[in-house]
Design an enzyme around this catalytic site. Structure first.
Site, PDB file in Angstrom:
ATOM      1  N   ASP A 197       0.813  -1.219   0.000  1.00  0.00           N
ATOM      2  CA  ASP A 197       0.000   0.000   0.000  1.00  0.00           C
ATOM      3  C   ASP A 197       0.842   1.263   0.000  1.00  0.00           C
ATOM      4  O   ASP A 197       0.338   2.355  -0.236  1.00  0.00           O
ATOM      5  CB  ASP A 197      -0.846   0.044   1.278  1.00  0.00           C
TER       6      ASP A 197
HETATM    7  C1  BGC Z   1      -0.151   0.020   6.208  1.00  0.00           C
HETATM    8  C2  BGC Z   1      -1.008  -0.119   5.042  1.00  0.00           C
HETATM    9  C3  BGC Z   1      -2.068   0.951   5.072  1.00  0.00           C
HETATM   10  C4  BGC Z   1      -1.424   2.269   5.092  1.00  0.00           C
HETATM   11  C5  BGC Z   1      -2.420   3.357   5.284  1.00  0.00           C
HETATM   12  C6  BGC Z   1       0.478   1.320   6.042  1.00  0.00           C
HETATM   13  O1  BGC Z   1       1.394   1.508   7.029  1.00  0.00           O
HETATM   14  O2  BGC Z   1       0.778  -1.027   6.284  1.00  0.00           O
HETATM   15  O3  BGC Z   1      -1.571  -1.347   5.042  1.00  0.00           O
HETATM   16  O4  BGC Z   1      -2.927   0.864   4.007  1.00  0.00           O
HETATM   17  O5  BGC Z   1      -0.480   2.321   6.108  1.00  0.00           O
HETATM   18  O6  BGC Z   1      -1.854   4.602   5.401  1.00  0.00           O
HETATM   19  C1  NOJ Z   2      -1.609  -3.946   5.379  1.00  0.00           C
HETATM   20  C2  NOJ Z   2      -2.772  -3.987   4.449  1.00  0.00           C
HETATM   21  O1  NOJ Z   2      -3.932  -4.326   5.118  1.00  0.00           O
HETATM   22  C3  NOJ Z   2      -2.504  -4.922   3.326  1.00  0.00           C
HETATM   23  O2  NOJ Z   2      -3.571  -4.932   2.432  1.00  0.00           O
HETATM   24  C4  NOJ Z   2      -1.232  -4.517   2.635  1.00  0.00           C
HETATM   25  O3  NOJ Z   2      -1.016  -5.453   1.640  1.00  0.00           O
HETATM   26  C5  NOJ Z   2      -0.085  -4.421   3.597  1.00  0.00           C
HETATM   27  N1  NOJ Z   2      -0.419  -3.577   4.674  1.00  0.00           N
HETATM   28  C6  NOJ Z   2       1.189  -3.941   2.937  1.00  0.00           C
HETATM   29  O4  NOJ Z   2       1.151  -2.583   2.667  1.00  0.00           O
END
Ligand code: BGC
Ligand code: NOJ
Length: 815
Positions: free
Chosen positions: A487
């Site tokens: 993400d």
């Molecule tokens: C998380 C992601 C999330 C994002 C949102 C990240 O640190 O791991 O899963 O979508 O933060 O800002």
């Molecule tokens: C947590 C999120 O929920 C997931 O969808 C994502 O793949 C990981 N973070 C890595 O960013």
């Protein structure tokens, strides 16, 4: 250092001190009514949706940590001394303390001055309420005169509004107190048809429902004036902060024991039957009265608890293993699979690290959570798949998240995470492989929850595949969009404004940046789709995905292979990322795992090369980091990934979710030793002995362990809600132990440490119980010499699914 121990017999983790490095939590509820509960009774409850239907308040980032919960106070009326039997919130020294977390329940036991108290918290199956059963035992040797106070703080339903909209909130709180039951009914007078109730089995000596009356102005939960004085004020909340507190006086002779039951529940009434009498403003209580009466009786509460225990016995029985390794056994048999249930229920919404306000259910998250859950209750997996796919966009894309209460896509976050749709194919494939239920493909499912848009689920999958094909970039790799699995790899974001969301800000048109990870995922999804289409005799579809996937593979070898590992992406300028050419971020874990799982390089030796690169550059004793070298500064063109300090989260943290992809890949290339070694590095039970460093619960996986660039290397964070649960379960059960459901039956394909003599597994699969005994006389780490089913040797190592029920014995000889 240990703060407790595993009680595998009882399937519990026993915490021996309230002062764990972080609150070590558990979950209550498994269907609609849920709660979080810490080892000191902190936490909160909600109905279906932690954001929209919150029952009780909880303040994150509080000091002291973990304040607010399901609290009790005991007071010795002779001396005036009082304490919290769960330690918080008074933090009085306890002579004895123990917290047992089990599947869907928590028992906190303590003793002060010979007064023992033990409270069991759980949610009965099928009910929207929680029970607290408190047993008091006087072991002091003399008679005692005690007061017991309960205390919860109600949330005004919408957790976000509750924490922000004070000009309104301070005026709307309403309660009713009838027959000793405290009813919370804020906004019930207008558009809400639901209320909460808090009941006690005993005749009350008083109650309170106004927080400041109970606590005293400017006083905290650690020294409520009502508890100090020993008498309740019978306060009624009008606005401000409604709470629920019962006061019960208990005389206990020496040696005497007494059980007191509390119920906190949630109830909805039909719109036209909300009030009783109808013209009044008082809650119609006819639907809750029988429930209150039932569960306040100890025998009924006990019965409900036993039903819950048996339910879990039944669920866990579906896969039981006995290997030479205790950490493996207890994670596979108890805790990992329990965590899979919790992630299935919660997705990423509510934990100690997730406020329940920010994220609903993730599209990709929920699809992956299915992998570890589907064997437990396939029917619920089916329902979830249909819910998720009904939020799919017509163009095959996906809302990144949806709200569990409304089951609608979340517009605030929107779509454009270009990996999302492919996960649906994987989720559906996992469901069919487990259940053999092909009929799900013919279910009529809406797009964007719009009536009239229904098409068979099969077509949803086709659109998912097409979504990637419609979005190829300059190298013919899939365009990344806002991000892929990572993400935080935001290649089209270019945000230079503080506070702007990296996930929803897009400053570039997105026609250049590409993802090698999505390419691998696409190849894997195409393989699953080909299997599905084959079963439907849809030859055209089989050809289409096979061709598309072959093309994509070719592209990966030309644009996505760096010589010793798979590259990660191309940025908005068309520059490569995850290559020797990059000074920072030259190798990433995700494409190694995903491309190899899709089969790339397994034949030509490149998979082994890539895995050796992982071992060389990314592996640490605490797990495998996400990339190296870490980003030392913020890069506008990379986005959130470089916003984290080196070693944390996506910037070279050990993002545990990705580690099982490497375990699976190692198993696929036949290196059982390495697969299992990586498995053990992040296995929480195996890390129990370093709890002071690991900090999170030793019974569940955390999303992240700080990487080698971090000053706190080895420290875990974001426990419980992570795709780590489902993927580790998949890695250990299907690839290391190697009992793998396929479309046609169970494939036996272990990849284990060569020094193992063998292991046994009991696996319930499509109504048949397989009793599998694996022996390893030649001490190999991969390879099956023979499989004997019910005394008859079969050809190969695939046990075709059999109909009917019954037990099947399977003898497997590795070699
Ligand atoms: C998380 C992601 C999330 C994002 C949102 C990240 O640190 O791991 O899963 O979508 O933060 O800002
Ligand atoms: C947590 C999120 O929920 C997931 O969808 C994502 O793949 C990981 N973070 C890595 O960013």
């Amino acid at each position: 250092m240990h703060y407790g121990h595993f009680d595998d017999q009882n399937r519990e983790y026993v915490i021996e001190t309230p002062e764990t490095p972080l609150p070590w939590i558990n979950y209550l509820g498994s269907e609609a009514y849920f709660g979080l509960i810490s080892n000191t009774a902190g936490g909160y409850s909600f109905y279906k949706d932690a954001r929209l239907r919150r029952l009780t308040r909880y303040r994150y980032n509080n000091s002291p940590l973990d304040m607010g919960g399901r609290y009790l106070y005991l007071r010795d009326n002779a001396s005036g001394k009082y304490w919290s039997p769960s330690w918080m919130p008074t933090r009085t020294k306890l002579d004895k303390y123990e917290c047992r977390h089990g599947q869907g329940y928590t028992i906190i036991t303590s003793k002060v001055n010979g007064i023992k108290s033990s409270t069991r918290y759980f949610v009965p199956l099928g009910e929207s309420l929680e029970i607290w059963q408190t047993t008091l035992t006087n072991e002091s040797g003399s008679d005692s005169d005690l007061s017991l106070f309960s205390a919860i703080e109600f949330c005004l339903w919408d957790a976000n509004d509750d924490a922000t909209n004070f000009q309104r909130n301070y005026s709307i709180g309403q309660v009713e107190i009838v027959d000793g039951v405290i009813y919370h009914k804020t906004e019930y007078r207008e558009r809400r048809d639901h209320f909460a109730y808090f009941a006690c089995s005993e005749k009350l000596d008083g109650y309170d429902t106004q927080r400041e009356s109970f606590l005293g102005n400017y006083k905290g939960w650690d020294q409520p004036q009502v508890v100090e004085s020993g008498s309740s004020l019978n306060s009624e909340a009008h606005g401000w902060q409604p709470i629920g507190s019962h006061h019960i006086k208990v005389q206990l002779k020496a040696g005497e024991q007494k059980q007191i039951v509390f119920i906190l529940g949630y109830q909805e009434n039909p719109k036209d039957d909300k009030f009783d009498p109808p013209a009044s403003q008082s809650i119609n209580k006819k639907r809750v009265k029988p429930l209150i009466e039932k569960y306040l009786q100890t025998e009924n509460a006990d019965k409900a608890f036993n039903t819950l225990r048996n339910h879990w016995t039944m669920l866990l029985e579906k896969f039981q293993v006995s290997t030479p390794d205790t950490d493996t056994n207890r994670m596979v048999n108890i805790w990992n699979v329990y965590q899979c249930m919790v992630t299935f229920n919660m997705s990423r919404s509510a934990s100690y690290f997730e406020s329940g306000i920010g994220r609903g259910m993730g599209f990709r998250d929920s699809n992956q959570d299915l992998l570890g859950f589907v064997h437990m209750i396939p029917e619920r997996a089916r329902e979830r798949i249909l819910d998720i796919s009904a939020t799919q966009l017509k163009n095959g894309g996906a809302f990144h998240q949806y709200q569990p209460l409304t089951k609608r896509g979340n517009n605030d976050v929107g779509s454009g995470f270009n990996d999302d749709p492919a996960w649906l194919v994987l989720g559906v494939a996992a469901y069919i492989k487990e259940s053999g239920d092909w009929s799900i493909l013919d279910e009529q499912v809406q797009y964007e929850n719009e009536e009239g848009t229904e098409s068979p689920l099969y077509e949803h999958l086709q659109r998912s595949i097409q979504y990637t094909l419609d979005r190829l970039g300059p190298n013919n790799l899939p365009l990344i969009g806002r991000a892929d699995w990572n993400d935080c790899l935001n290649l089209n974001c270019f945000s230079d404004t503080p506070g702007q969301s990296f996930q929803t800000t897009t400053n570039k048109d997105g026609t250049v940046a590409e993802s090698v990870f999505i390419a691998g995922l696409f190849v894997l999804a195409c393989k699953e789709m080909a299997g599905i289409a084959q079963h439907r005799n849809d030859k055209a579809q089989v050809d289409q995905v096979e061709n598309a996937s072959a093309e994509m593979e070719k592209t990966v070898w030309t644009a996505g292979w760096d010589g010793e590992w798979f590259r990660r992406a191309y940025d908005n300028f068309g520059h490569v990322l995850g290559s020797k050419e990059n000074a920072e971020g030259s190798i990433f874990i995700e494409p190694q795992g995903m491309c190899i799982m899709a089969g790339l390089g397994v034949e030509n030796g490149n998979a082994v090369k890539a895995l050796d690169s992982v071992a060389e550059h990314l592996a640490t004793p605490h797990g495998i980091v996400l990339q190296q070298p870490a980003f030392s500064q913020y890069y506008l063109h990379l986005g959130e990934i470089s916003s984290y300090p080196p070693g944390y989260k996506e910037n070279a943290g050990i993002f545990c979710h990705t580690n099982p992809w490497i375990m699976i890949s190692e198993a696929m290339v036949g290196r059982g030793e390495k697969a299992f070694d990586y498995y053990k590095r992040i296995n929480p039970s195996a890390r129990e002995g370093i709890s002071e460093q690991h900090k999170c619960e030793p019974y569940v996986y955390a999303q992240m362990i700080a990487g080698k660039d971090a000053p706190t290397h080895g420290e875990a964070k974001n426990s419980w809600l992570s795709g780590t649960a489902a993927w580790n379960y998949t890695a250990i059960t299907q690839y290391i132990l190697g009992i793998r459901p396929t479309f046609n039956g169970l494939k036996i394909d272990p990849a284990v440490p060569a020094d193992w003599d063998g292991f046994t597994i009991k696996r319930k699969y499509r109504n048949v119980t397989y009793l599998i005994n694996v022996t390893n006389p030649k001490h190999v780490s991969k390879g099956v010499e023979s499989v004997t089913v019910n005394g008859k040797q079969i050809k190969g190592s695939m046990i075709r699914a059999e109909d009917g029920s019954g037990e099947v014995t399977v003898e497997v000889v590795m070699g």
